[in-house]
Design an enzyme around this catalytic site. Structure first.
Site, PDB file in Angstrom:
ATOM      1  N   HIS A 138       4.676   5.606 -10.911  1.00  0.00           N
ATOM      2  CA  HIS A 138       4.558   4.186 -10.554  1.00  0.00           C
ATOM      3  C   HIS A 138       3.586   3.525 -11.515  1.00  0.00           C
ATOM      4  CE1 HIS A 138       4.443   0.557  -8.109  1.00  0.00           C
ATOM      5  NE2 HIS A 138       3.152   0.531  -8.401  1.00  0.00           N
TER       6      HIS A 138
ATOM      7  N   ASP B  41       5.454  -3.270   5.043  1.00  0.00           N
ATOM      8  CA  ASP B  41       4.841  -3.663   3.769  1.00  0.00           C
ATOM      9  C   ASP B  41       5.542  -4.873   3.181  1.00  0.00           C
ATOM     10  OD1 ASP B  41       3.293  -3.408   1.265  1.00  0.00           O
ATOM     11  OD2 ASP B  41       5.290  -3.012   0.469  1.00  0.00           O
TER      12      ASP B  41
ATOM     13  N   ARG C  49       0.682 -11.817   2.019  1.00  0.00           N
ATOM     14  CA  ARG C  49      -0.496 -11.756   1.132  1.00  0.00           C
ATOM     15  C   ARG C  49      -0.287 -12.642  -0.083  1.00  0.00           C
ATOM     16  NH1 ARG C  49      -0.294  -5.920  -0.310  1.00  0.00           N
ATOM     17  NH2 ARG C  49      -1.886  -6.486  -1.816  1.00  0.00           N
TER      18      ARG C  49
ATOM     19  N   SER D 157       0.009  -0.509   0.212  1.00  0.00           N
ATOM     20  CA  SER D 157       1.322  -1.084  -0.047  1.00  0.00           C
ATOM     21  C   SER D 157       2.120  -0.193  -1.011  1.00  0.00           C
ATOM     22  CB  SER D 157       1.131  -2.491  -0.643  1.00  0.00           C
ATOM     23  OG  SER D 157       2.312  -2.973  -1.204  1.00  0.00           O
TER      24      SER D 157
ATOM     25  N   LYS E  97       5.303   3.027   0.151  1.00  0.00           N
ATOM     26  CA  LYS E  97       6.680   3.104  -0.361  1.00  0.00           C
ATOM     27  C   LYS E  97       6.919   4.431  -1.082  1.00  0.00           C
ATOM     28  CE  LYS E  97       5.740  -0.954  -1.926  1.00  0.00           C
ATOM     29  NZ  LYS E  97       5.532  -2.303  -2.434  1.00  0.00           N
TER      30      LYS E  97
HETATM   31  N1  URA Z   1       2.683  -3.805  -5.829  1.00  0.00           N
HETATM   32  C1  URA Z   1       2.947  -3.501  -4.544  1.00  0.00           C
HETATM   33  O1  URA Z   1       3.950  -2.885  -4.229  1.00  0.00           O
HETATM   34  N2  URA Z   1       2.061  -3.896  -3.615  1.00  0.00           N
HETATM   35  C2  URA Z   1       0.936  -4.567  -3.904  1.00  0.00           C
HETATM   36  O2  URA Z   1       0.179  -4.868  -3.011  1.00  0.00           O
HETATM   37  C3  URA Z   1       0.690  -4.878  -5.242  1.00  0.00           C
HETATM   38  C4  URA Z   1       1.578  -4.485  -6.196  1.00  0.00           C
END
Ligand code: URA
Length: 429
Positions: free
Chosen positions: A87, A166, A173, A188, A192
């Site tokens: 990621h 999320d 947010r 967050s 995932k």
């Molecule tokens: N990417 C995400 O998936 N979540 C965040 O809070 C910031 C970047």
């Protein structure tokens, strides 16, 4: 009518006053928000309290776990091979996923790469791949499993079933000034990734002007938080802190980034893109039990390219088809001779976005041939009149706003300033 066991106002005020929210109350807060019992206003207020007061490691773990529990949890255990994912926190010209996934898979490791679309100045992996005629981002869980089994690498859209809490919280947010809270970013991203079911994960946490975290200290804090979260959840996780103050590679956009990725897979391409691809591949393969894999040989010998071709074909794309070409181009030249001393990632990202390579709203379409091709990078010597970069768009009316964004974004001087290494630090559990 069932009685709710907690009260959102108490949870909010506990955090507002610097307290630690008990596990059962925090789990309830996330669940009640997902059910619509806790309102957007209450959850936004809680997010602001977290931004101001922070969270302890255990609270972040519970928050992550509660978001995972809001949706499905995938498993690749039946594949019979190790799975490892990467990621990136996102940057300008960051196309690394494209060569990296097939490269790692060429060693027999499965790479389930659930990716997103771009929003704002950072590009999205799916947008880039959709430049390839026929290529399809949406796969069912079974198609994804079959492709991982047959080809080894899959890059596809994350289904809506993963961590739906999320999805709602992130949208909230985004409009309440609470994106920057490290506990919320970490939970967050990791909810995932953990729900996706990968055995191991390598994080590319970027810092610098083109990154989400401008400052290396905050990037390190985010990386350490995510590595701890992954480790606590049984996902072997490491992170690299990498410099995103200069665009990565020479291509910023979609189709041009695919072209550059194919160059990397053919053993060529810009040195910084190759360096980061190789560094991340080594980390991923080490976590998958192959610390001595000869990553560079797999690029130079064509094994990674073979997996790329199979991966694109498996999703109905034609890896040999011509990529979209721009209708309009505009070349910016050097006004004096000297050495390029600076090229700021953020303005180049914003300019590419204004040219049509990115989107301002989730429902916007991107222009696949739009973007910027750099002809020089910091440290390169240029002569007055020499091309520095080319802007591409579908409509020449877009050039003025892109050029506005680029005002003061690069500099030509007498000598290159010292830039630090691209991979600055490695964070492990
Ligand atoms: N990417 C995400 O998936 N979540 C965040 O809070 C910031 C970047």
């Amino acid at each position: 009518m069932s009685v709710e066991p907690f009260d959102a106002v108490q949870v909010i005020t506990a955090k507002r006053d610097g307290g630690v929210v008990p596990e059962d109350a925090l789990r309830w807060m996330v669940d009640a928000f997902t059910r619509g019992y806790v309102s957007d206003a209450q959850m936004a207020s809680f997010a602001m309290a977290v931004l101001q007061r922070g969270m302890e490691r255990d609270e972040i773990r519970v928050m992550t776990d509660a978001m995972i529990a809001s949706g499905e949890r995938m498993s690749f255990a039946k594949l019979g091979k190790p799975t490892v994912d990467k990621h990136s926190t996102g940057g300008v010209g960051d196309k690394i996923t494209l060569p990296l996934a097939p490269l790692v898979a060429s060693f027999g490791v499965a790479v389930p790469q659930l990716s997103g679309r771009g929003l704002g100045h950072t590009g999205g992996t799916l947008d880039k791949l959709e430049s390839i005629p026929g290529w399809r981002a949406a796969l069912s869980n079974q198609e994804m499993f079959d492709q991982l089994s047959d080809v080894g690498a899959v890059i596809c859209a994350a289904g809506s079933g993963l961590a739906p809490a999320d999805k709602r919280l992130y949208a909230l947010r985004d409009v309440t000034g609470t994106v920057e809270a490290i506990p919320l970013i970490a939970s967050s991203i990791m909810s995932k990734k953990i729900a996706e079911g990968t055995d191991a994960l390598v994080l590319d946490v970027k810092f610098g002007s083109g990154a989400f975290m401008k400052d290396i200290d905050r990037a390190r804090e985010l990386a350490e938080t995510m590595v701890a979260l992954g480790t606590d959840s049984g996902v072997a996780t490491t992170a690299l802190l990498t410099d995103m103050s200069v665009p990565l590679g020479l291509a910023i956009g979609n189709a041009n980034e695919v072209r550059e990725s194919v160059e990397i897979l053919a053993g060529g391409g810009p040195a910084d893109v190759r360096e980061l691809t190789v560094a991340l591949a080594r980390e991923m393969l080490a976590l998958a039990g192959l610390p001595d894999a000869d990553v560079e040989a797999a690029l130079d010998g064509g094994q990674a390219m073979d997996v790329w071709n199979a991966m694109i074909r498996a999703q109905d794309g034609d890896p040999d088809a011509a990529l979209p070409v721009p209708r309009e181009t505009h070349v910016v030249t050097a006004s004096s001779s000297g050495v390029v001393t600076r090229m700021e990632a953020l303005p180049f990202g914003i300019a590419a976005w204004r040219l049509g390579a990115g989107r301002a709203r989730a429902e916007d379409l991107v222009v696949h041939a739009a973007g910027i091709d750099l002809h020089a990078k910091p440290g390169d010597r240029v002569e007055a009149g020499q091309a520095l970069f080319t802007l591409s768009a579908d409509d020449d009316a877009r050039f003025d706003r892109a050029l506005d964004a680029l005002e003061g974004a690069w500099e030509i001087g007498d000598a290159a300033s010292d830039v630090g290494p691209l991979v600055r630090e490695r964070i492990t559990a």
